[in-house]
Design an enzyme around this catalytic site. Structure first.
Site, mmCIF file in Angstrom:
data_model
loop_
_atom_site.group_PDB
_atom_site.id
_atom_site.type_symbol
_atom_site.label_atom_id
_atom_site.label_comp_id
_atom_site.label_asym_id
_atom_site.label_seq_id
_atom_site.Cartn_x
_atom_site.Cartn_y
_atom_site.Cartn_z
ATOM 1 N N SER A 10 0.846 -1.193 0.000
ATOM 2 C CA SER A 10 0.000 0.000 0.000
ATOM 3 C C SER A 10 0.880 1.241 0.000
ATOM 4 C CB SER A 10 -0.919 0.013 1.225
ATOM 5 O OG SER A 10 -1.524 1.276 1.311
ATOM 6 N N GLY A 145 -9.788 3.905 6.138
ATOM 7 C CA GLY A 145 -9.555 5.318 6.453
ATOM 8 C C GLY A 145 -8.123 5.627 6.829
ATOM 9 N N PHE A 146 -7.426 4.661 7.396
ATOM 10 C CA PHE A 146 -6.067 4.934 7.873
ATOM 11 C C PHE A 146 -5.191 3.693 7.723
ATOM 12 C CE2 PHE A 146 -9.039 7.612 10.106
ATOM 13 C CZ PHE A 146 -8.458 8.867 9.999
ATOM 14 N N GLY A 148 -1.790 1.582 9.213
ATOM 15 C CA GLY A 148 -1.196 1.381 10.527
ATOM 16 C C GLY A 148 -2.145 0.963 11.631
ATOM 17 N N ASP A 178 -7.050 -6.653 3.287
ATOM 18 C CA ASP A 178 -6.370 -5.346 3.356
ATOM 19 C C ASP A 178 -6.497 -4.749 4.750
ATOM 20 O OD1 ASP A 178 -5.381 -2.804 2.919
ATOM 21 O OD2 ASP A 178 -7.062 -2.152 1.658
ATOM 22 N N GLY A 180 -3.610 -3.945 8.332
ATOM 23 C CA GLY A 180 -3.009 -4.488 9.550
ATOM 24 C C GLY A 180 -2.342 -5.842 9.377
HETATM 25 C C1 DX5 Z 1 -6.979 1.370 4.927
HETATM 26 C C2 DX5 Z 1 -6.358 1.087 3.596
HETATM 27 C C3 DX5 Z 1 -5.256 0.052 3.621
HETATM 28 C C4 DX5 Z 1 -4.055 0.467 4.407
HETATM 29 C C5 DX5 Z 1 -3.137 -0.714 4.615
HETATM 30 O O1 DX5 Z 1 -8.050 2.236 4.763
HETATM 31 O O2 DX5 Z 1 -7.358 0.603 2.690
HETATM 32 O O3 DX5 Z 1 -4.886 -0.287 2.295
HETATM 33 O O4 DX5 Z 1 -3.348 1.510 3.784
HETATM 34 O O5 DX5 Z 1 -2.066 -0.300 5.384
HETATM 35 P P1 DX5 Z 1 -1.556 -1.101 6.679
HETATM 36 O O6 DX5 Z 1 -0.939 -2.365 6.176
HETATM 37 O O7 DX5 Z 1 -0.611 -0.151 7.292
HETATM 38 O O8 DX5 Z 1 -2.760 -1.387 7.544
HETATM 39 ZN ZN ZN Z 2 -6.692 -0.287 0.758
#
Ligand code: DX5
Ligand code: ZN
Length: 220
Positions: A10, A145-146, A148, A178, A180
Site C-alpha cells: 500500500s 480510512g487509515f 497502521g 487489506d 493491519g
Molecule cells: C486502509 C487502507 C489500507 C491500508 C493498509 O483504509 O485501505 O490499504 O493503507 O495499510 P496497513 O498495512 O498499514 O494497515
Molecule cells: Zn486499501
C-alpha cells in the site's frame, strides 16, 4: 501445485517525497500489485491522493496498479481514471446501491474489477451472480480510512466462508485482504484461501522490502 499469492504494497505507507524510487525498489519482485488507497474525506474521514499522483504512478510503475476507492462517488473516479494505466479498480459495496452498473462500467474500461466489504459487512450481501462477475473481492481487515491499524481477527472466518462459496460456484475471483497484515496474519489468511494481501506499514517500515514480501508469502 503452488498457489500464486499476490502481495500488494500500500503506497499510503511509502515516502511520498520519493515515490518513484519507492516503486522502483520492487522492480525485481514477481507477483506484485501496487495498492493505491483513494480516500475522499467523506466515505472515510481521511484524505489521501488523487488524480495527478495516480497519473504519475501509472507512468512509472512496473507492476499493475490496484486502486481501492474509498469514496462517496465511485462513478466519478471510475470515469476519470480511464487512461491512467490502472489494472484493477475496486469500489466499496457500501458506497452505492448500483453494484451491477458500476461493475459493468469498470469492466468496460479496465482489465479487472473488484468489490470491497467493510469489516462488519457480511459476505452474505454478495449474491452468487455478483461473485461470478468480479475479479477481486476485497475484505477489509481494518476499518477503512487509515494505515497502521490493528488487524481484526474475525476476518479469518469471512475469508473461510468466501473461499467456500468460491469453490461451490467454481468462481475465479481473487480473495484480497487489506489492513493491519503482518507475517503471522498472512500465513493464516493464505491457509484459509486468501490469494492477494495488501500490506502498507509492515512493508514500508522496515527495508529491504523484498525481505518483508518473502516473509508475507514464505512458501510461494
Ligand atoms: C486502509 C487502507 C489500507 C491500508 C493498509 O483504509 O485501505 O490499504 O493503507 O495499510 P496497513 O498495512 O498499514 O494497515
Ligand atoms: Zn486499501
Amino acid at each position: 501445485m503452488m498457489r500464486k499469492i499476490i502481495i500488494a504494497p500500500s503506497i499510503l505507507a511509502a515516502n511520498f517525497l520519493k515515490l518513484e524510487s519507492e516503486l522502483n525498489a520492487f522492480n525485481k519482485i514477481e507477483n506484485m500489485w501496487f495498492h493505491l488507497d483513494i480516500m475522499d474525506a467523506h466515505f472515510v474521514p481521511n484524505l489521501t491522493f488523487g488524480h495527478p499522483i495516480v497519473y504519475q504512478l501509472g507512468k512509472c510503475a512496473r507492476h499493475p496498479l490496484d486502486a481501492h476507492l474509498m469514496v462517496d462517488n465511485p462513478t466519478f473516479y471510475i470515469n476519470t481514471f480511464v487512461g491512467y494505466n490502472i489494472h484493477n479498480l475496486t469500489f466499496h459495496f457500501e458506497s452505492t446501491v448500483h453494484h451491477d452498473s458500476l461493475i459493468h462500467n469498470i469492466k468496460n474500461n479496465y482489465p479487472s474489477v473488484g468489490i470491497s466489504l467493510n469489516p462488519c459487512t457480511s459476505v452474505d450481501v454478495l449474491p452468487d451472480y455478483l461473485l461470478t462477475m468480479v475479479d477481486v473481492v476485497l475484505l477489509m481487515s481494518v476499518n477503512p480510512g487509515f494505515g497502521g491499524q490493528k488487524f481484526i481477527p474475525y476476518i479469518y472466518s469471512k475469508v473461510e466462508k468466501l473461499n467456500l462459496r468460491r469453490e461451490q460456484l467454481n468462481a475465479k475471483f481473487q480473495i484480497q485482504v487489506d489492513g493491519g497484515i503482518e507475517e503471522s496474519q498472512a500465513a493464516d489468511l493464505i491457509q484459509r484461501g486468501a490469494d492477494n494481501l495488501v500490506a502498507g506499514t509492515y512493508i514500508f517500515s522496515s527495508p529491504p522490502y523484498d525481505a518483508r514480501i518473502s516473509l508475507l508469502r514464505p512458501n510461494s
